[in-house]
Design an enzyme around this catalytic site. Structure first.
Site, PDB file in Angstrom:
ATOM      1  N   HIS B 252      -2.189  -0.634 -10.146  1.00 29.93           N
ATOM      2  CA  HIS B 252      -3.146   0.092  -9.609  1.00 29.93           C
ATOM      3  C   HIS B 252      -3.562   1.253 -10.673  1.00 29.93           C
ATOM      4  CE1 HIS B 252      -1.445  -0.321  -5.093  1.00 29.93           C
ATOM      5  NE2 HIS B 252      -2.406  -1.084  -5.482  1.00 29.93           N
ATOM      6  N   ILE B 407       1.658   4.057 -11.680  1.00 28.77           N
ATOM      7  CA  ILE B 407       3.045   3.920 -11.527  1.00 28.77           C
ATOM      8  C   ILE B 407       3.531   2.715 -10.224  1.00 28.77           C
ATOM      9  CG2 ILE B 407       3.800   6.414 -11.708  1.00 28.77           C
ATOM     10  CD1 ILE B 407       3.366   6.770  -8.725  1.00 28.77           C
ATOM     11  N   HIS B 408       2.246   2.200 -10.211  1.00 31.85           N
ATOM     12  CA  HIS B 408       2.514   0.961  -9.177  1.00 31.85           C
ATOM     13  C   HIS B 408       2.172  -0.303  -9.927  1.00 31.85           C
ATOM     14  CE1 HIS B 408       1.132   3.733  -5.731  1.00 31.85           C
ATOM     15  NE2 HIS B 408       2.160   4.062  -6.020  1.00 31.85           N
ATOM     16  N   LEU B 409       3.417  -1.184 -10.335  1.00 29.38           N
ATOM     17  CA  LEU B 409       3.045  -2.682 -10.717  1.00 29.38           C
ATOM     18  C   LEU B 409       3.698  -3.485 -10.089  1.00 29.38           C
ATOM     19  CD1 LEU B 409       4.539  -0.503 -13.531  1.00 29.38           C
ATOM     20  CD2 LEU B 409       2.919  -2.157 -14.612  1.00 29.38           C
TER      21      LEU B 409
END
Lengths: 123, 471
Positions: B252, B407-409
């Site tokens: 994201h 911070i979203h992978l």
């Protein structure tokens, strides 16, 4: 030499932050400068493997660039001239030069304001 | 129980990583009577060992001190936890279930079995009880309400997102699943890094080190790799796995905007903003970010002429983000001799247009909420003071001056039976191998448009139950 360059860069950004910081009366003791410089140096050591070598090369080049601008290594020149060299790199058309300065600006700014808000901070 | 390393360890189940995927897996298997060893690369630090979102936390709990990035044009800075509990220790603790339309996409596009509502809902409910998902019992922070009010004025959908919270304390893996796993007999080896996995007959041999130089060799019947969307494919690739391992990375991409209001919206003890605007979800979402003085100053370095205002005005300022689920993709690759993998991500032109559009929409919301000045994270970019300034935001976010982070992978080892796209089967078993599983955000087939940790926990629980034959 690299340690001296990193330290001089960190100090420069603390000077800049102080100049902008009306709330603290633009005063800070050496301890704050040192805490910020130590944080930035520790973080530089934490860079991922593939970024650390180019970063160290950039630090050497940045220090040597002081010769071109002022006839002395960056870390050996007085604070006002250091800021001028930082500005030159920050406005450079070469992305790597801008990114190098940006790295220090970000870390030193974060550390300066973190230190400033820390109730245990002693100046 | 934490253990000291010995040169060789023999166990039933090895779990590599202790974030939401690893902790849930370890807990589920240990409570079913399996002998479990968790190897965690970071230290075992209690959640309150340092102040949240502080520089101490960056140094002690973030991988590479938070200086990790996906290379590309533009680069995307990302943050991963590297401590017991992984990302759950350092995030805001906002909770979402996997949206039904996303699950449907995984079923059709990736041919994932076992995602039916009647199967997943009880698992979600159990996880929500386990981590105490709840709504605030106090008034939301003023900065959060500003976002909500601005969106409502525009007629856009905005909602309060529940959090992992119990008895006034944020919950995380070190407060929930890890202590339960230890109680059930699981052991943990902190500060341990698994470098490679090798099959030996019907067992796996994990070679690694503890601390700087102590070598360790672990023999296990079964391995669950739970290092997160970057470290899991990196370990698998170092161990010789190829195919779809480390391909199809998704994230994201977020851009921040600092808003200045005429009234006070910020305080030293302000909690995490809990409202999110979901009118354009899953493509675009909007929310509030950490707004402490250091983080506001850091974000304001994009507008150096205004940085001087931050120390005196920070209580009237707050940080917000627009989050895009991009169409671009990335990869994770390892280079011999280097510990850290190389992460690449390519945002498309349309992604940059959507981010710019999201930036304008976020500014619109904040202006409706009464903001007087807005500072998007575009180096030297426009300052927005009124609706007429919104046209100053470029049609496409500039690649050289925009500051993107995430911070979203996820999705780097997608699960499913579609072998053209997936690295594991529907329940996390690595394709082409036996007794080796993935249980973390790598498995999520596509972007969720929301915090993925609720999905990671539920999928990990489901896969562990399937492994135990209890699904």
């Amino acid at each position: 030499m690299i340690d001296a360059t990193l330290s001089a860069l960190s100090y420069s950004f603390v000077h800049l932050a102080l100049a902008r910081d009306e709330v603290t009366g633009r005063q800070a003791g050496a301890a704050r400068f040192n805490r910020v410089a130590r944080f930035v140096a520790r973080q530089a050591d934490r860079l991922p493997d593939h970024l650390r070598p180019p970063f160290r090369v950039a630090a050497v080049v940045f220090d040597l660039a002081g010769f071109i601008h002022f006839g002395r290594l960056f870390h050996q020149v007085e604070p006002e001239r250091r800021l001028r060299q930082i500005e030159l790199w920050a406005d450079s058309p070469i992305r790597a030069m801008r990114e190098f300065v940006r790295f220090f600006e970000s870390l030193a700014t974060l550390a300066y304001y973190a230190d400033r808000t820390d109730a245990h901070s002693q100046d | 129980m934490l253990i000291e390393p010995t040169p060789t360890l023999r166990i039933d189940v090895l779990v590599v990583g202790s974030g939401p995927g690893g902790a849930v897996t370890a807990c589920t298997l240990a409570e079913a009577g399996r002998e479990v060893l968790v190897v965690e690369e970071g230290g075992y630090l209690e959640q309150d060992s340092c102040a949240p979102f502080s520089t101490d936390e960056m140094e002690s709990k973030y991988r590479n001190g938070g200086l990790t990035m996906a290379m590309g044009t533009p680069k995307v800075v990302y943050v991963e936890g590297r401590c017991a509990g992984g990302g759950s220790e350092i995030n805001s603790g906002l909770y979402h279930r996997t949206p039904p339309e996303v699950l449907a996409r995984w079923q059709t596009g990736y041919q994932v079995r076992g995602l039916e509502t009647d199967l997943l809902d009880p698992i979600f409910e159990q996880c929500e009880r386990d981590i105490s998902v709840s709504y605030l019992d106090t008034p939301p922070p003023a900065a959060s309400l500003k976002l909500h009010q601005g969106a409502r004025k525009l007629g856009w959908k905005s909602l309060e997102v529940p959090r992992w919270f119990a008895k006034g304390e944020r919950q995380s893996m070190t407060r929930t699943f890890l202590p339960r796993a230890f109680k059930a007999g699981a052991r943990m080896l902190p500060n341990g890094r698994i470098l490679q996995l090798h099959p030996r007959g019907r067992r796996w041999v994990a070679l690694g080190r503890v601390g700087e130089d102590r070598r360790v060799r672990i023999e296990a019947d079964v391995v669950f790799v739970c290092g997160g969307a970057v470290q899991t494919p990196a370990l698998l690739r170092r161990s010789g796995f190829r195919g779809n391992v480390g391909r199809n990375l998704q994230l994201h991409a977020t851009v921040k905007v600092i808003a200045e209001f005429p009234d006070v919206v910020n305080a030293r003890d302000m909690g995490v903003p809990v409202h999110q605007v979901k009118e354009f979800s899953p493509k675009l979402s909007f929310g509030g970010s950490i707004s402490s003085l250091p983080y506001l100053a850091l974000a304001m370095t994009d507008h150096p002429n205004h940085l001087a205002r931050v120390p005196g005005e920070w209580e009237r300022m707050a940080s917000y983000y627009v989050m895009l689920a991009p169409e671009g993709r990335g990869s994770i690759r390892c280079v011999p001799g280097l510990n850290d993998p190389i992460v690449r991500f390519k945002l498309t032109g349309r992604d940059l247009e959507n981010l710019a559009d999201g930036c304008r929409k976020l500014c619109q919301i904040l202006l409706e909420a009464g903001a007087t000045s807005l500072f998007p994270s575009i180096r030297g970019g426009p300052v927005i003071n009124s609706a007429s300034d919104l046209t100053a935001i470029p049609v496409q976010l500039p690649t050289d001056t925009s500051n993107l982070m995430t911070i979203h992978l996820f999705s780097s080892c997608a699960m499913g039976e579609n072998s053209a796209l997936c690295a594991t089967n529907s329940f996390g078993k690595v394709h082409g191998a036996e007794r080796i599983f993935v249980a973390d955000a790598s498995l999520l087939c596509t972007s969720l448009g929301a915090n993925p940790q609720g999905s990671v926990m539920a999928i990990a629980k489901r896969n562990a139950l399937h492994f135990l034959g209890q699904l």
